[in-house]
Scaffold this active site. Sequence first.
Site, PDB file in Angstrom:
ATOM      1  N   HIS A 155       0.845  -1.219   0.000  1.00  0.00           N
ATOM      2  CA  HIS A 155       0.000   0.000   0.000  1.00  0.00           C
ATOM      3  C   HIS A 155       0.873   1.260   0.000  1.00  0.00           C
ATOM      4  O   HIS A 155       0.432   2.310   0.471  1.00  0.00           O
ATOM      5  CB  HIS A 155      -0.943   0.046   1.205  1.00  0.00           C
ATOM      6  CG  HIS A 155      -1.688  -1.221   1.456  1.00  0.00           C
ATOM      7  ND1 HIS A 155      -2.942  -1.478   0.948  1.00  0.00           N
ATOM      8  CD2 HIS A 155      -1.337  -2.338   2.146  1.00  0.00           C
ATOM      9  CE1 HIS A 155      -3.336  -2.694   1.328  1.00  0.00           C
ATOM     10  NE2 HIS A 155      -2.370  -3.237   2.054  1.00  0.00           N
ATOM     11  N   SER A 276      14.198  22.172 -15.959  1.00  0.00           N
ATOM     12  CA  SER A 276      12.984  22.939 -16.226  1.00  0.00           C
ATOM     13  C   SER A 276      13.377  24.279 -16.823  1.00  0.00           C
ATOM     14  O   SER A 276      14.398  24.860 -16.452  1.00  0.00           O
ATOM     15  CB  SER A 276      12.218  23.146 -14.922  1.00  0.00           C
ATOM     16  OG  SER A 276      11.387  24.287 -15.023  1.00  0.00           O
ATOM     17  N   LYS A 282      15.150  22.157 -10.767  1.00  0.00           N
ATOM     18  CA  LYS A 282      14.527  20.890 -11.159  1.00  0.00           C
ATOM     19  C   LYS A 282      15.471  19.928 -11.877  1.00  0.00           C
ATOM     20  O   LYS A 282      16.312  20.337 -12.661  1.00  0.00           O
ATOM     21  CB  LYS A 282      13.326  21.146 -12.084  1.00  0.00           C
ATOM     22  CG  LYS A 282      12.138  21.777 -11.393  1.00  0.00           C
ATOM     23  CD  LYS A 282      11.465  20.877 -10.368  1.00  0.00           C
ATOM     24  CE  LYS A 282      10.684  19.763 -11.012  1.00  0.00           C
ATOM     25  NZ  LYS A 282       9.418  20.208 -11.573  1.00  0.00           N
ATOM     26  N   GLU A 289       9.343   8.710 -17.003  1.00  0.00           N
ATOM     27  CA  GLU A 289       7.971   9.164 -17.262  1.00  0.00           C
ATOM     28  C   GLU A 289       7.519   8.826 -18.672  1.00  0.00           C
ATOM     29  O   GLU A 289       6.379   8.423 -18.907  1.00  0.00           O
ATOM     30  CB  GLU A 289       7.878  10.676 -17.044  1.00  0.00           C
ATOM     31  CG  GLU A 289       7.996  11.063 -15.584  1.00  0.00           C
ATOM     32  CD  GLU A 289       8.097  12.579 -15.409  1.00  0.00           C
ATOM     33  OE1 GLU A 289       7.258  13.132 -14.701  1.00  0.00           O
ATOM     34  OE2 GLU A 289       9.009  13.198 -15.991  1.00  0.00           O
TER      35      GLU A 289
END
Length: 462
Positions: A155, A276, A282, A289
């Site tokens: 979980h 970024s 970043k 992704e």
Amino acid sequence: MKLWGGRFEKDTAKLMDDFHSSIGFDARLYKEDIRGSIAHARMLGRTGIIAAAEAQAIIDGLSGILADIESGSVTFMADAEDIHMNIETLLTARIGEAGKMLHTGRSRNDQVALDLRMYAKSSIVSVQKALYGLCGLLLALADKHKAHCMPGYTHLQKAQPITLGHHFMAYFQMFLRDMDRFSDCYRRTDVMPLGSGALAATTYPLDREMVAKELGFSEITQNSLDGVSDRDFCIEFAACAAICMMHLSRFCEEIILWSTSEFAFAALDDAYSTGSSIMPQKKNPDVAELVRGKTGRVFGDLMGLLTVMKGLPLAYNKDMQEDKEAFFDARDTLLGCLGIFVPMLETLQFDTERMEEGALLGYTNATDLADYLVVKGLPFRDAHAVSGSLVLAASREGRGLSDYTLQELKAYSPLFEADVYDAISLEACVSHRNVTGGPAPDAVARSIQEGKKRLEKFRPEE
Ligand code: ARG
């Protein structure tokens, strides 16, 4: 005039040519198409269906066309519809009358089935090779990190301590199964359909076995209707690819989580991350992704293929031309993802201290504390309750379970003794889980040995 123009009184509309042409996406089958045609022509010559000299002229012509395509000197024509008719047209332009004999005893329906099966077979070999590399990397990473502790989750809540090596070996098992699945798919793809003709086989005494042998197929198809209309192998390939992408995607999800400052278990190499345009701090996990995102495409390819096929009457229908883009996309996407995932993982830095810290915090040894009391004679359900109330108190007080004095522990159960601290140490929690398939360093070492043996079966040739 079109190759099939005999019964037509006028040419097709330009709009029609643009709409039904597949050359824009099936040109990549040129090698398979030419190899298949050479085998067919050689068989026609050997069986005396056409003269030996004509067969040889065809074979030489096709070899020349192959060389020209590879050197980039051929431009395919959209109004020649597809790769099959483009090559036949080029052949006749090159060698004259003999070129018109190539299509004896053959239809584009069995020709395209052949080309696609050949292409699928070599695609499977490429995928297997990439998976073999990934599995090898996982074995090496598992070996390097077999004794490094980390929290295991259920979980996404800290559950029990495991080792990083064990975590890698979980993915190894998934990708090994993927290789096995692709091997099954290969076996069913490795069946030669030429001789099925348009749908009802052929009146010529073709030697189908000879063609199969020359092209390296293990078997020939057993029914002409099925031979031209079966696309199970494309669907199966896409299904294998979808499952493999799903595995990659889960791995990517973890890499994304692990590279957050909240987890900070792993840091991506600069070469495999991006920045970024506005936020200078970043460092984004774009590879992971994109692989996660591309998984959706491959699922879509599988659904697309299934849906194209689901309502088709026997045998060939032009709908089936729609098989190619989905199949090619699944193939290209999977190979592209595997190609970048491996170096991304290879260069990922793991913060094993931080992982160990993560395993120490969060009461991942609460089960072991209960197991300790079971060994001392308490039924597991009661031991679970004792450990649970200790966790409740400890979390309120911001302490770990080993921070309690023996005296404090005895207030929860008189069974606690001085040996409890060793029993619930991180090292003990992990090393005691030593059954086959467990996270203990010894168990991981054994699973690496077994994994090496099983992987050997898939070692690529050459
Ligand atoms: N381009 C076609 C395909 O990919 C080849 C087979 C065409 N057959 C036909 N009868 N029109 O399916």
